[in-house]
Design a protein around this motif. Sequence first.
Motif, PDB file in Angstrom:
ATOM      1  N   SER A 188      32.917  43.343  34.273  1.00 60.44           N
ATOM      2  CA  SER A 188      34.387  43.005  34.116  1.00 60.44           C
ATOM      3  C   SER A 188      35.550  43.582  34.931  1.00 60.44           C
ATOM      4  N   ARG A 198      44.099  46.623  31.080  1.00 59.11           N
ATOM      5  CA  ARG A 198      43.860  45.066  30.722  1.00 59.11           C
ATOM      6  C   ARG A 198      42.294  44.464  31.960  1.00 59.11           C
ATOM      7  N   VAL A 200      38.867  41.664  31.456  1.00 59.08           N
ATOM      8  CA  VAL A 200      38.316  40.262  31.570  1.00 59.08           C
ATOM      9  C   VAL A 200      36.792  40.468  31.827  1.00 59.08           C
ATOM     10  N   ASP A 203      33.668  36.159  35.021  1.00 57.08           N
ATOM     11  CA  ASP A 203      33.140  34.465  35.067  1.00 57.08           C
ATOM     12  C   ASP A 203      33.029  33.815  36.005  1.00 57.08           C
ATOM     13  N   TYR A 206      36.730  32.848  38.404  1.00 58.23           N
ATOM     14  CA  TYR A 206      38.071  32.926  37.330  1.00 58.23           C
ATOM     15  C   TYR A 206      38.442  33.571  36.318  1.00 58.23           C
ATOM     16  N   GLU A 207      37.449  35.132  36.129  1.00 58.08           N
ATOM     17  CA  GLU A 207      37.912  36.321  36.201  1.00 58.08           C
ATOM     18  C   GLU A 207      39.388  36.605  36.828  1.00 58.08           C
ATOM     19  N   TRP A 210      42.164  34.235  34.537  1.00 63.05           N
ATOM     20  CA  TRP A 210      42.226  35.044  33.930  1.00 63.05           C
ATOM     21  C   TRP A 210      42.889  36.861  33.253  1.00 63.05           C
ATOM     22  N   ASN A 213      46.769  35.697  34.294  1.00 59.91           N
ATOM     23  CA  ASN A 213      47.356  34.955  33.535  1.00 59.91           C
ATOM     24  C   ASN A 213      47.267  36.849  32.486  1.00 59.91           C
ATOM     25  N   GLN A 214      46.487  37.351  31.930  1.00 55.99           N
ATOM     26  CA  GLN A 214      46.939  38.098  30.628  1.00 55.99           C
ATOM     27  C   GLN A 214      47.684  39.509  31.137  1.00 55.99           C
TER      28      GLN A 214
END
Length: 243
Positions: A188, A198, A200, A203, A206-207, A210, A213-214
């Motif tokens: 991660s 924070r 994620v 991926d 794409y992480e 993500w 955005n978080q």
Amino acid sequence: MKIYLEQNSGNPATPYTANIEITTASIDLNTKFKVPISQRVNGKTKYSGNICGFAVEGDHPDVVVSLIEKLILQLVNMARLPTYVFIARRSRKMFPVYTVEDQVFATTPGGPIFKHVELAKVREYLADYLNTTGQLGVPGKSEKLHVRGVHRETLALIRPIFYLKKRPLSATDDEFWAPVFTSRDGYSIYTYAASGRREVDIDNGYEVFWLRNQVAQALVADKRMSQNHDLRPDRLLPEYWER
């Protein structure tokens, strides 16, 4: 604090690991750290360890363990170990940075403490102070501070893989700037923003989106940013995608 040496068989470069358990003085209570003890032979055998970028060295592993214990106690501030370290490369100086809830603190030896909710502002305040007082830079040319994270197991410094950045949109707006790191297990990525960690899962690239955005949602909810798309990845170099 409890520290004991563990031998690493078959690894001559780092023949020992200092296993550290903090039992008092820190909110890292009962957290276990594993600090590699390196060996260097250059006419005389020397052993060394590194805590948050600060190196200690001795003629025997037990000497290094004793120095590590003293160094950790010196680095604990407000019952915390540093979250980041600011580095002045040219001057070869380092400044620990701590997080307490939604505040970021940077300390100076015998000098003021700088704090703000934004890491970017703390770096700005600290750099201005150090350059103005002549502790960094040379006349007519200031020196920049670079940020590193602190590995939560080895206490080694870690380089950001990229940054999340928001430029101020008005005179009353603050710049947001947060380094992003790979997690300890490598599965991660994470950063610290809006009073929390924070994170994620990785991926296939794409992480990055993500996590952006978080963090953006957290900043908007905290009224530290008005629009989700004001936040962008920065210094996302090709090496990250070529892993």
